[in-house]
Design a protein around this motif. Sequence first.
Motif: not given
Length: 410
Positions: A191-192, A194-196, A198-199, A202, A217, A221
């Motif tokens: 998750e960490s 993935l967040d990086v 996806m940031a 964006k 995303e 996944r």
Amino acid sequence: MTSWQTWLCAWQGASSFALEEPIVLPSAPCDLLALGLFVEGLADAATLRQARLLAMGDADLRLLLLLLLARLRQGQPRSDLVDLTDLVKSSGNDPGFGWDGLDAPALHRARIACAPDICRNLSRIVEGLAADPSRFGPLAGLRGGNPLPLICVERTKDAVWLGFARQEAAVDRLLAAFAARFDAASTGVGESDLDVIMAKVKAFVPPLHDRQRDAVEMALRSRFTLLTGGPGTGKTTVVACMLWALLQADSQLHGESIVLCAPTGRAQARLAESVRANLLRLPGVAGTAQDSRMAGALQVKSATLHTLLGARPDGSFRHHAGHPLPHRVVVVDEASMIDLSLFASLVDAVAPDAHLVVVGDPDQLPSVDAGAVLADLVASKRCEGFRVGLTEVFRNGGEIGRRSKDFQDG
């Protein structure tokens, strides 16, 4: 050769002398049905010829083959009695269809008059097959039989299903392959991480639409992604962003382990050109901030499906479940054009730990061969968690896409 002469040759095996005769409507119900199907384009000359030759003079088998082959031509690999009788009642019943010299209204009246007899005959044939699947010898048998018969028979609680054994086997292979892929779909991206990633996604300029980001995303996944959308919704833009994100997530992934494919050479070339053009706009791929590994994304391979799978003269493929493709990411575009058998072979050949991204427009015409796999995937509840549908149109200011959508919606 005229359309009438083509029908005579294919369905009746007419001699060259008969081809010079004027058009005379046949009197036999099965002949009228075959003519009606041919006039409306529901059966071509090859369909008529196959039914005639395979039946070897058996009138019941000829009628059954004619209807099953016509249904297969519509993309339906299996049928029950209701499907077959519906085809009988609907075919050839439009008096507007015809050729010069053909009395279309007379054909229309004759078809309506003989339809009840054909349906009663069909009911007798299907019930006979349910009681004795081997009544047509080696040409028919129970589903799953060995060796495979031409026509397989399966009796369920509600109906007797008939289909072509090769297509039924492809259905079974495809269902099994997708079930295994769904059960092991997680990519293991944390998750960490993935967040990086996806940031960064964006922050793309120009920015992606919300649903486009959802698709990226999804690719991070899941090892299976179904991306659908009409013309101009940015499907290839999203594919390029997916590949960029996957390269960010996996340091072992490189451009040469990614392959783009499509059913035709033209579609494959168009996909490769568009994806590479979109990759050039993404961070690290080109320019002063170029990253050597991200720049390697431009080395993605592309091929037609048959070339990718390694088509052999006997119809088999070099790559299959026992000898999977070496690629870590497989993107297949124009999925609506892929028939059932080829789709099953593709899914078989993709390694279990590889990403499979299926892209297409479910509103496009289906494959000319059996199966409407993309439409079936879109309709499947099992696929809901793996599908992202793009609806926002960006090409041509969206006007063409909006008008197309209005037309589809009536």
